[in-house]
Design a protein around this motif. Structure first.
Motif, PDB file in Angstrom:
ATOM      1  N   LEU A   1       0.833  -1.204   0.000  1.00  0.00           N
ATOM      2  CA  LEU A   1       0.000   0.000   0.000  1.00  0.00           C
ATOM      3  C   LEU A   1       0.868   1.255   0.000  1.00  0.00           C
ATOM      4  O   LEU A   1       0.580   2.231  -0.700  1.00  0.00           O
ATOM      5  CB  LEU A   1      -0.916  -0.002   1.220  1.00  0.00           C
ATOM      6  CG  LEU A   1      -2.153  -0.902   1.165  1.00  0.00           C
ATOM      7  CD1 LEU A   1      -2.824  -0.951   2.525  1.00  0.00           C
ATOM      8  CD2 LEU A   1      -3.133  -0.403   0.110  1.00  0.00           C
TER       9      LEU A   1
ATOM     10  N   VAL B   1       0.876   4.332  -2.632  1.00  0.00           N
ATOM     11  CA  VAL B   1       0.749   5.737  -2.249  1.00  0.00           C
ATOM     12  C   VAL B   1       1.887   6.557  -2.842  1.00  0.00           C
ATOM     13  O   VAL B   1       1.706   7.720  -3.240  1.00  0.00           O
ATOM     14  CB  VAL B   1       0.725   5.866  -0.711  1.00  0.00           C
ATOM     15  CG1 VAL B   1       0.881   7.318  -0.274  1.00  0.00           C
ATOM     16  CG2 VAL B   1      -0.564   5.282  -0.150  1.00  0.00           C
TER      17      VAL B   1
ATOM     18  N   THR C   1     -12.306  -4.926   1.691  1.00  0.00           N
ATOM     19  CA  THR C   1     -11.869  -4.784   3.081  1.00  0.00           C
ATOM     20  C   THR C   1     -12.242  -6.014   3.886  1.00  0.00           C
ATOM     21  O   THR C   1     -11.454  -6.503   4.707  1.00  0.00           O
ATOM     22  CB  THR C   1     -12.500  -3.527   3.708  1.00  0.00           C
ATOM     23  OG1 THR C   1     -12.100  -2.375   2.956  1.00  0.00           O
ATOM     24  CG2 THR C   1     -12.039  -3.350   5.150  1.00  0.00           C
TER      25      THR C   1
ATOM     26  N   ALA D   1      -6.238  -5.620  -0.278  1.00  0.00           N
ATOM     27  CA  ALA D   1      -5.922  -4.330   0.351  1.00  0.00           C
ATOM     28  C   ALA D   1      -5.673  -3.257  -0.707  1.00  0.00           C
ATOM     29  O   ALA D   1      -6.116  -2.107  -0.568  1.00  0.00           O
ATOM     30  CB  ALA D   1      -4.702  -4.478   1.259  1.00  0.00           C
ATOM     31  N   LEU D   2      -4.983  -3.619  -1.790  1.00  0.00           N
ATOM     32  CA  LEU D   2      -4.718  -2.658  -2.856  1.00  0.00           C
ATOM     33  C   LEU D   2      -5.999  -2.260  -3.583  1.00  0.00           C
ATOM     34  O   LEU D   2      -6.204  -1.086  -3.909  1.00  0.00           O
ATOM     35  CB  LEU D   2      -3.712  -3.243  -3.850  1.00  0.00           C
ATOM     36  CG  LEU D   2      -2.264  -3.350  -3.359  1.00  0.00           C
ATOM     37  CD1 LEU D   2      -1.420  -4.152  -4.347  1.00  0.00           C
ATOM     38  CD2 LEU D   2      -1.654  -1.973  -3.148  1.00  0.00           C
TER      39      LEU D   2
ATOM     40  N   HIS E   1      -8.008   0.065  -1.386  1.00  0.00           N
ATOM     41  CA  HIS E   1      -7.426   1.413  -1.481  1.00  0.00           C
ATOM     42  C   HIS E   1      -7.873   2.103  -2.768  1.00  0.00           C
ATOM     43  O   HIS E   1      -8.250   3.283  -2.748  1.00  0.00           O
ATOM     44  CB  HIS E   1      -5.904   1.295  -1.436  1.00  0.00           C
ATOM     45  CG  HIS E   1      -5.169   2.559  -1.735  1.00  0.00           C
ATOM     46  ND1 HIS E   1      -4.936   3.542  -0.790  1.00  0.00           N
ATOM     47  CD2 HIS E   1      -4.614   3.017  -2.903  1.00  0.00           C
ATOM     48  CE1 HIS E   1      -4.279   4.536  -1.344  1.00  0.00           C
ATOM     49  NE2 HIS E   1      -4.064   4.253  -2.621  1.00  0.00           N
ATOM     50  N   ARG E   2      -7.855   1.367  -3.856  1.00  0.00           N
ATOM     51  CA  ARG E   2      -8.245   1.942  -5.153  1.00  0.00           C
ATOM     52  C   ARG E   2      -9.707   2.365  -5.163  1.00  0.00           C
ATOM     53  O   ARG E   2     -10.076   3.363  -5.796  1.00  0.00           O
ATOM     54  CB  ARG E   2      -7.976   0.928  -6.264  1.00  0.00           C
ATOM     55  CG  ARG E   2      -8.145   1.491  -7.671  1.00  0.00           C
ATOM     56  CD  ARG E   2      -7.764   0.449  -8.712  1.00  0.00           C
ATOM     57  NE  ARG E   2      -7.938   0.938 -10.062  1.00  0.00           N
ATOM     58  CZ  ARG E   2      -7.023   1.600 -10.761  1.00  0.00           C
ATOM     59  NH1 ARG E   2      -5.845   1.832 -10.211  1.00  0.00           N
ATOM     60  NH2 ARG E   2      -7.260   2.015 -11.996  1.00  0.00           N
TER      61      ARG E   2
ATOM     62  N   ASP F   1      -7.229   3.183   4.433  1.00  0.00           N
ATOM     63  CA  ASP F   1      -6.178   2.181   4.587  1.00  0.00           C
ATOM     64  C   ASP F   1      -6.089   1.742   6.039  1.00  0.00           C
ATOM     65  O   ASP F   1      -6.081   2.562   6.962  1.00  0.00           O
ATOM     66  CB  ASP F   1      -4.830   2.758   4.141  1.00  0.00           C
ATOM     67  CG  ASP F   1      -4.783   3.017   2.640  1.00  0.00           C
ATOM     68  OD1 ASP F   1      -5.580   2.403   1.914  1.00  0.00           O
ATOM     69  OD2 ASP F   1      -3.956   3.842   2.214  1.00  0.00           O
TER      70      ASP F   1
ATOM     71  N   PRO G   1      -3.368  -4.245   7.601  1.00  0.00           N
ATOM     72  CA  PRO G   1      -4.439  -4.813   6.777  1.00  0.00           C
ATOM     73  C   PRO G   1      -4.833  -6.218   7.199  1.00  0.00           C
ATOM     74  O   PRO G   1      -3.990  -7.094   7.364  1.00  0.00           O
ATOM     75  CB  PRO G   1      -3.819  -4.810   5.372  1.00  0.00           C
ATOM     76  CG  PRO G   1      -2.837  -3.680   5.411  1.00  0.00           C
ATOM     77  CD  PRO G   1      -2.258  -3.717   6.798  1.00  0.00           C
TER      78      PRO G   1
END
Length: 333
Positions: free
Chosen positions: A149, A153, A276, A305-306, A309-310, A315, A319
Motif C-alpha cells: 500500500l 501511495v 476490506t 488491500a490494494l 485502497h483503489r 487504509d 491490513p
C-alpha cells in the motif's frame, strides 16, 4: 494487533558417560528428574530478526531523503517504525539493534526509490512466511500488504500480473472429493478454506452488482478486472479443497447486500466493503493454510488491500488484522 504466538522447542541432548563411579551414581538415583528452568528458545526469533533488519533498511531509506520529508513521507515512516516494533515484539532487548534515528545521511532518490524499498521489504516478509509460526506469519502477511500500500501511495504501479493471486496451487496433490472423511487438522484447514471460498462467492456476486451500477468508464473496467480476479481466486480455493478430499461449498442462490446499492457511489462503496472484508478473511487463512499455500493467501490479502485502497476505502494500519468488517449474508434462491 494480536500478540505473537509463543511456541516452545524442547531440545534433547545425549551425554556419553564413562564407566565407573559416575555411572554407578547415576544408576542409584531415585525420584523424578529435576525440572529444566530458564527461558526456552523462541523458534520465531530468527524470522523476527530478519524482519527487523529489513525494516531497518527501509527506515534508513526514508532517513536518506535529500530534503526534509513531506507530511506523506513522514507519515509512512512513522507507520514503518510501528511495524518494526510489532515485528521485534518478544525479542530480547540485547538481540535487537537500536532503531534508526532520523538523520541526514547520503541522499537517495525520493518517492520512486522509496517505492522500490517498500516493495523490497514486502517481498522479504513474504519470503519468510513458511519459516514463521502461524501468528507471526499472519503479522508478516499483513505488514507486507501495508508495504505494498505504501508503494502504491508513493506512485508505484500495480504488481506484475504473474504476482497476482489466482494461480493454481501446483503443490497440491490431486484427490477425488469425498473419497474419505476429512478429519483432524485437515478438517480445520478445510473449514477455513471453505470460509474463504464462501467470501469469494459473495465477492463475485457483489461485483456483478457493482458493475451494473457503474457507468461505462474506467471504474467499470476496474470492476470487471476485480470480478475476474475473484473468480480466479475462487477457483484456486475450489481446487485446493478438492485436493484435500472435500467437496467445495457451492455459491448461494443470492447474497444479502450490506446496504442498498442504487447509484455509482453506492457501487464503489460496496466494492471497497467487499475488498476490506476479504483482507480479514485472508489474514486468518494465512495462520491455518498449509505452508506451501501461505504465500497464495498472503498475496490475496495484499491484492484485496490494494483494491480496497483503489476503491477509496480507508487504509488499515495492519491490513486484515485491524478489526472485523461486516459480512454479507447468503440467501436462498
Amino acid at each position: 494487533m494480536q500478540p505473537p504466538s509463543r511456541r516452545t522447542l524442547l531440545s534433547l541432548g545425549l551425554l556419553a558417560l564413562t564407566a565407573g563411579p559416575l555411572t554407578a551414581c547415576t544408576a542409584d538415583r531415585t525420584g523424578p528428574a529435576p525440572e529444566v528452568t530458564g527461558p526456552r528458545p523462541d523458534p520465531d526469533a530468527p524470522v523476527r530478526l530478519r524482519a527487523v533488519a529489513a525494516s531497518d533498511a527501509l527506515l534508513a531509506g526514508y532517513d536518506a531523503l535529500p530534503t526534509p520529508p513531506d507530511a506523506r513521507a513522514a507519515g509512512l515512516r512513522a507507520e514503518n517504525a510501528r511495524y518494526r516494533a510489532a515485528l521485534a515484539e518478544g525479542l530480547p532487548a540485547t538481540a535487537v539493534p537500536s532503531p534508526p534515528v532520523t538523520a541526514t545521511p547520503t541522499p537517495t532518490p525520493a518517492a520512486d526509490g522509496l517505492a522500490v524499498l517498500e516493495r523490497r521489504t514486502a517481498e522479504a516478509h513474504l519470503a519468510d512466511l513458511d519459516a514463521a509460526g502461524p501468528s507471526l506469519a499472519r503479522l508478516l502477511a499483513s505488514v507486507a500488504a501495508a508495504h505494498a500500500l505504501h508503494a502504491a501511495v508513493l506512485g508505484a504501479p500495480a504488481p506484475p500480473v504473474t504476482e497476482q493471486t489466482g494461480a493454481s496451487p501446483s503443490a497440491a496433490p490431486t484427490a477425488t472429493a469425498g473419497t474419505a472423511p476429512v478429519i483432524g487438522a485437515t478438517a480445520v484447514v478445510v473449514a477455513v478454506l471453505q470460509n474463504a471460498l464462501g467470501a469469494e462467492h459473495a465477492a463475485v456476486y457483489g461485483y456483478g452488482v457493482v458493475g451494473a451500477r457503474l457507468p461505462d468508464d474506467p471504474q467499470r473496467t476496474d470492476a470487471r478486472t476485480a470480478h475476474a480476479a475473484h473468480q480466479a481466486q475462487r477457483d484456486t480455493w475450489q481446487r485446493l479443497i478438492t485436493s484435500l478430499g472435500a467437496a467445495p461449498t457451492p455459491a448461494a442462490g443470492g447474497y444479502q447486500l450490506p446496504f442498498p446499492v442504487a447509484s455509482a457511489a453506492d457501487a464503489t462503496r460496496l466494492a471497497a466493503h467487499l475488498e476490506t472484508r476479504l483482507t480479514g478473511v485472508y489474514a486468518d487463512l494465512v495462520t491455518v493454510v498449509p505452508t506451501p499455500h501461505r504465500r497464495t493467501a498472503a498475496l490475496a490479502l495484499r491484492d484485496c488491500a490494494l483494491r480496497a485502497h483503489r476503491w477509496g476505502a480507508p487504509d488499515q494500519p495492519f491490513p486484515g488484522i485491524s478489526g472485523p468488517a461486516p459480512t454479507a449474508t447468503a440467501t436462498a434462491g
